[in-house]
Write an enzyme that holds these catalytic residues in place. Structure first.
Site, PDB file in Angstrom:
ATOM      1  CG  HIS B  57       2.244   6.796  -6.513  1.00 60.11           C
ATOM      2  ND1 HIS B  57       1.045   6.853  -7.171  1.00 60.11           N
ATOM      3  CD2 HIS B  57       2.452   5.491  -6.214  1.00 60.11           C
ATOM      4  CE1 HIS B  57       0.549   5.621  -7.261  1.00 60.11           C
ATOM      5  NE2 HIS B  57       1.381   4.779  -6.700  1.00 60.11           N
ATOM      6  CG  HIS B 219      -2.319   2.038  -7.387  1.00 60.54           C
ATOM      7  ND1 HIS B 219      -2.644   1.717  -6.109  1.00 60.54           N
ATOM      8  CD2 HIS B 219      -0.991   2.284  -7.397  1.00 60.54           C
ATOM      9  CE1 HIS B 219      -1.548   1.753  -5.363  1.00 60.54           C
ATOM     10  NE2 HIS B 219      -0.543   2.090  -6.118  1.00 60.54           N
TER      11      HIS B 219
END
Lengths: 357, 357
Positions: B57, B219
């Protein structure tokens, strides 16, 4: 074609509208002809920096408009040169009496159109100089360019010369510094995937699932060679070694002579890197490669530079000169003397780069 | 799988090595257990902020370590929670005597592991508080989460509470501000393409050439609905309206009580946005979407907010909480009172965000 766009013909206009809406404290946008300029332009007595080129490379150039960097940027359609009227109107808008420096990437369309714009501005009594950026060691002469293409060093030149202009450099001093930065900078890029120009609607080129293109340009033009996919370390070594092992490079450039009002040809030779050099290292994403992968690349760039006695004193890591959503990276090394480091560290406040303010 | 990586098992380690090599002035990296921490840690007398979560991320969280933001960040493997020993060792390293605030995104693994770490730190005599970020309006309960997922508001909370800690806020004040920021923030995301976790070697999900996923998590977990590809304006309207029209949201959270040394359950209700609100608008790239497209999205976010009497007073546009190379975007709106704007504007110097210094 999967993109966050509306009508294909509105892509550039709507991006510019978004920039104007997001950053009214930093910049304004003029439409028809299109250009982005500093909100406080013209800055009286300061040399004004103007660049431009095809869209699709954001944040370059519009995202670098603001204090300490560009005064104006002229976006063409995607991967298409802007027109002389954009550059000319932009120069008129940002000139604060100390003259305008054009920073021009070496693509034939950009070069010709900035030449016309320089002549138009000169006709209006605006002092103009124009410096070509041609730093891509991958290929000499390509689909869009005679000589080496202008790539990553452009970002560094806009920052460094922008800092110098802010510090009171004259037009001649800015031009001399910009020429030096270009001569000190070398770049090379590679692609893992193609990108899709909205108006075309399909990928610019095809790359197999296990292929990569080494030495690619920022418009998806063919590179030096197509190879089987390699590791980050192998790819980084290919690019970094090609940059560090580059030979002296000589070419003839045309620069505008303000006094004579004519173009003058100059022969320039760039000297290669050598052990003991200090450098700014710039690891750039082509757009679709996330910053996490760039850090793996940087790690290897540093290892190679350390091994050759070249010391990285500053770095820039992220997507700054992109090719739409293309995955891949480019590496730029810029020999950094005290003057270059001083203006690299100077304050900058733009949508794309900001520190010190 | 096309990525700039070496061996799959070294991906996180080599990214961390790159960060350490690139930013020695800002941060250090501890390996085994892995965590990133401020170069000048511990800062005596300052509340220390620690976050963490799966890698993939970036720049969140490691790229937000530095003055004015995080003191420490704990990266798990890609899309995998870090372990309690990472969080515990990080807390011990950065605690400057004023206590440690954990900022925890609402994913079951992160929540459980940060709870264990809080208990371990407490056992060592470190004052700890822990605030959950659960701002994703797209789905309640998903593959990895009970309740709403923690997404974009995390970035804003790290900046704002980081500024407050720098200004001398106590641990309790930092926790209260962080809880408020979470309650004031709402987000929603969408994907144009999937991403590929290196260890898996193939895309997390399949999306047809003319499909998109609305309400996706970071995700690649399934979103709210799969729809035919729409325009930037239509997509932006879906996300923005869902955020602005969200109803009051009530859930029970667990927070650590330092004095009692136990977990206390609290019922929290977030009030919806209303006309007259000032907001910080955050348009985020999922990684593979270039910033140029985000500006087209921002333009429409602003138009919709203007139409509903919600005034954007600050904005952040770029890739800050990403899902590897996924194409798509997320939108976060954060109701901004004077306290929030003050600390948003405070100086920050991290690899991922930098201004004022």
């Amino acid at each position: 074609m999967k993109k966050l766009i509306n009508a294909v013909e509105d892509v550039v206009k709507e991006q510019l509208e978004g920039m104007a809406a997001a950053h009214p404290d930093l910049l304004k946008v003029h439409f028809e002809p299109n250009f982005v300029y500093r909100a406080d332009a013209p800055v009286q007595g300061k040399v004004a920096l103007v660049s431009g080129g095809g869209s699709g490379h954001e944040p370059m150039h519009g995202g670098f408009v603001g204090l300490g960097m560009l005064d104006g940027a002229c976006p063409g359609e995607v991967f298409t040169s802007p027109t002389p009227d954009q550059m000319y109107e932009c120069a008129r808008t940002v000139d604060g009496g100390a003259g305008v420096l054009f920073l021009v990437k070496n693509y034939t369309g950009d070069v010709l159109n900035f030449e016309t714009a320089a002549e138009l501005a000169h006709g209006d009594g605006i002092k103009v100089q124009s410096i070509l950026i041609d730093d891509d060691v991958a290929v000499k002469d390509s689909l869009y360019t005679a000589g080496r293409r202008g790539v990553g060093t452009t970002v560094l030149a806009e920052k460094i010369v922008g800092g110098a202009a802010e510090a009171g450099y004259t037009l001649q001093q800015c031009a001399d510094l910009c020429r030096k930065v270009n001569q000190y900078g070398r770049s090379m890029g590679m692609a893992l995937t193609s990108c899709t120009v909205p108006a075309a609607g399909r990928p610019t080129f095809e790359l197999g699932e296990n292929e990569m293109e080494i030495g690619i340009g920022i418009h998806g033009e063919p590179g030096q060679k197509r190879l089987p996919l390699a590791t980050a370390d192998e790819i980084t070594a290919m690019l970094t070694n090609e940059i560090l092992d580059d030979r002296p490079y000589t070419r003839t450039v045309r620069e505008w002579d303000n006094d004579k009002g004519e173009w003058v040809e100059k022969e320039l030779t760039d000297e290669p890197f050598q052990a003991g050099d200090r450098v700014i290292a710039f690891v750039n994403s082509m757009g679709g490669t996330p910053v996490s992968e760039l850090y793996a690349v940087y790690r290897k760039v540093k290892e190679i530079c350390d091994g050759k006695g070249v010391r990285i004193v500053r770095n820039l890591i992220g997507p700054y000169i992109t090719s739409l959503e293309m995955q891949g990276c480019s590496i730029t090394l810029l020999k950094a003397d005290d003057e270059i480091v001083r203006f690299w560290d100077a304050p900058v406040k733009t949508p794309g780069l900001r520190w010190g303010v």
